[in-house]
Enzyme design. Structure first.
Site, short mmCIF file in Angstrom:
data_model
loop_
_atom_site.label_atom_id
_atom_site.label_comp_id
_atom_site.label_asym_id
_atom_site.label_seq_id
_atom_site.Cartn_x
_atom_site.Cartn_y
_atom_site.Cartn_z
N LYS A 83 1.00 -1.26 0.10
CA LYS A 83 -0.09 -0.05 0.13
C LYS A 83 0.78 1.28 -0.09
CE LYS A 83 -4.47 1.15 2.48
NZ LYS A 83 -4.97 0.72 3.74
C1 E4P Z 1 -8.25 2.03 3.57
O1 E4P Z 1 -7.66 1.19 3.07
C2 E4P Z 1 -8.16 2.63 4.89
O2 E4P Z 1 -7.44 1.73 5.64
C3 E4P Z 1 -9.56 3.03 5.53
O3 E4P Z 1 -10.54 2.66 4.70
C4 E4P Z 1 -9.73 4.22 6.09
O4 E4P Z 1 -10.84 4.34 6.66
P1 E4P Z 1 -10.91 5.64 8.05
O5 E4P Z 1 -11.30 6.85 7.17
O6 E4P Z 1 -12.04 5.23 8.51
O7 E4P Z 1 -9.67 5.58 8.55
#
Ligand code: E4P
Length: 217
Positions: A83
């Protein structure tokens, strides 16, 4: 539509995986913090549990650092998806890793132009953050629609991974628009199966069944 679970809590992942609801997992540094676990250990456990891609995020912000961390993360397991943040260095790393067939999830996407760049860099997944846009009174779903249109127009293979999902309504809307994947917090994933009329109907059927005095055997 695939469902990824957005957590680094191994017990939650195991339970949802046994229910057949998990096609993959996404983690991020905040979720690792929340787990209280070592990133390598917890990510390895998750990768052993789940067959699909498990996104593990780099924390370096420069190209060389990202590439070095990506190499470390990839050694954890075959199903690691690296990522990377949607920055210029992140895009450069995406292009380099994708050229080597390393799966990449480009995260922290908040605009259609950013998604276009990620697709051109060969990203496997683009993660537009719906909830965080909604928090700023910007329609996160509109972004998913825009990306769907652009990717379909140019036939990009990059999969739209709807992220920062906060409700069952988000999941439904992302599915209607045609997002390829939704990464969903465990509670929201379980809530997808709930409906008050299902509970009411089941209670009525069971009460009537009791009155028949029968058993299925
Ligand atoms: C995506 O891969 C992220 O880990 C996640 O969806 C972020 O979500 P949040 O805005 O609830 O922290």
């Amino acid at each position: 539509m695939k469902f990824f679970v957005d957590t680094a809590q191994v017990d939650e992942i195991r339970e949802l995986n046994e229910l057949g609801l998990v096609d993959g997992v996404t983690t991020n540094p905040s979720l690792i913090l929340k787990s209280g676990r070592d990133i390598t250990e917890v990510t390895k456990e998750i990768c052993d549990l789940v067959d699909g891609p498990v996104s593990a995020e780099v924390t370096a912000t420069d190209y060389d650092g990202m590439m070095a961390e990506a190499a470390v993360l990839r050694k954890i397991a075959e199903n690691i998806c690296v990522k990377l943040p949607l920055t210029l260095d992140g895009l450069k790393a995406c292009k380099a890793l994708s050229a080597k067939d390393v799966p990449v999830n480009v995260t922290l996407c908040f605009s259609a132009n950013q998604a276009l760049l990620a697709a051109k860099a060969g990203a496997t997944f683009i993660s537009p953050f719906i909830g965080r846009l909604d928090d700023m009174a910007i329609d996160g779903m509109e972004l998913i629609e825009e990306i769907r249109t652009i990717y379909d127009t140019y036939q990009f293979k990059t999969e739209i991974l709807a992220a920062s999902i906060r409700s069952v309504g988000h999941v439904k809307q992302a599915a209607l628009i045609g997002a390829d994947v939704a990464t969903v917090p465990p509670g929201v994933l379980r809530a997808l199966a709930s409906h008050p009329l299902t509970d009411k109907g089941l209670a009525a059927f069971l009460a009537d069944w009791e009155k028949t005095g029968q058993k299925i055997s």
